[in-house]
Enzyme design. Structure first.
Site, PDB file in Angstrom:
ATOM      1  N   ASP A 106      -5.019   6.323  -0.366  1.00 42.23           N
ATOM      2  CA  ASP A 106      -5.898   5.585  -1.293  1.00 42.23           C
ATOM      3  C   ASP A 106      -6.451   4.314  -0.658  1.00 42.23           C
ATOM      4  OD1 ASP A 106      -5.452   7.552  -3.124  1.00 42.23           O
ATOM      5  OD2 ASP A 106      -4.003   6.429  -4.304  1.00 42.23           O
ATOM      6  N   ASP A 108      -4.581  -2.478  -2.288  1.00 38.58           N
ATOM      7  CA  ASP A 108      -3.972  -1.874  -3.484  1.00 38.58           C
ATOM      8  C   ASP A 108      -2.702  -1.128  -3.101  1.00 38.58           C
ATOM      9  OD1 ASP A 108      -3.810  -1.259  -6.222  1.00 38.58           O
ATOM     10  OD2 ASP A 108      -4.838   0.659  -5.938  1.00 38.58           O
TER      11      ASP A 108
END
Length: 204
Positions: free
Chosen positions: A110, A93
């Protein structure tokens, strides 16, 4: 499946364990990521990444870059992508919203959805998307990057076991020029379907 408190706690624990494992593995691979400290009430506590003035480092999406800085930082992020892959992981991502910029450059954040490159059938597609996201953003400031093919270069070397962590990438890759033989593929599919129908008839 029932949404129970125990189930949610187990999901959170798995999520945090996956991210912590990824952060530690990537730090060991010399990828710039925040240091994880502990988990409190379901919240993962990590190092605060700051800028030169001690303020919270901005996301890459909030940073305006010169052409030279964009080229330099893009090259750094591609090195991180390579080191991640050499450590067996694909971010999954990666974008300008999951990169912080401190006084020393990009910091990757993240990582709960990071995948095992060798075990996930979609690993190349995810790596390709990660690279495209980063190249498209840096390409806003350095348009020459938009003609590069880093994902294909990286993955081909990885599949051939020729990808050292500190390889200097070129961004060049000879893309296939031959057209796919769609007719032959369709004939094979039809033959397989006919064979399956014949098998079912014999079983009746």
């Amino acid at each position: 499946d029932k949404g129970s408190k125990f189930g949610r706690e187990q999901q959170e624990q798995t999520w945090h364990n996956a991210e912590v494992d990824a952060l530690r593995k990537l730090a060991a691979a010399d990828v710039r990521v925040p240091v994880p400290y502990t988990c409190v009430d379901g919240v993962l506590i990590m190092e605060l990444v700051t800028d030169s003035e001690g303020l919270v480092a901005p996301r890459l999406s909030d940073v305006v870059l010169s052409k030279e800085q964009a080229l330099q930082d893009h090259a750094e992020v591609m090195r991180f992508v390579v080191r991640m892959l050499c450590a067996g992981l694909v971010h999954g991502d990666l974008s300008e919203f999951n990169v912080l910029v401190d006084q020393d450059g990009p910091v990757i954040i993240d990582l709960p959805q990071a995948v095992d490159a060798a075990a996930n059938n979609n690993a190349f597609a995810m790596l390709e998307r990660d690279v495209k996201n980063m190249t498209d953003y840096y390409g806003l400031f350095a348009p020459a990057l938009l003609d590069s093919h880093y994902a294909q270069e990286i993955w081909t070397l990885y599949e051939n076991a020729e990808l050292p962590p500190d390889l200097k990438l070129t961004g060049h890759f000879d893309m296939p020029t031959e057209l796919a033989d769609v007719d032959s593929v369709m004939l094979e599919i039809k033959a397989a379907l006919a064979e399956e129908e014949s098998r079912k008839e014999r079983l009746r």
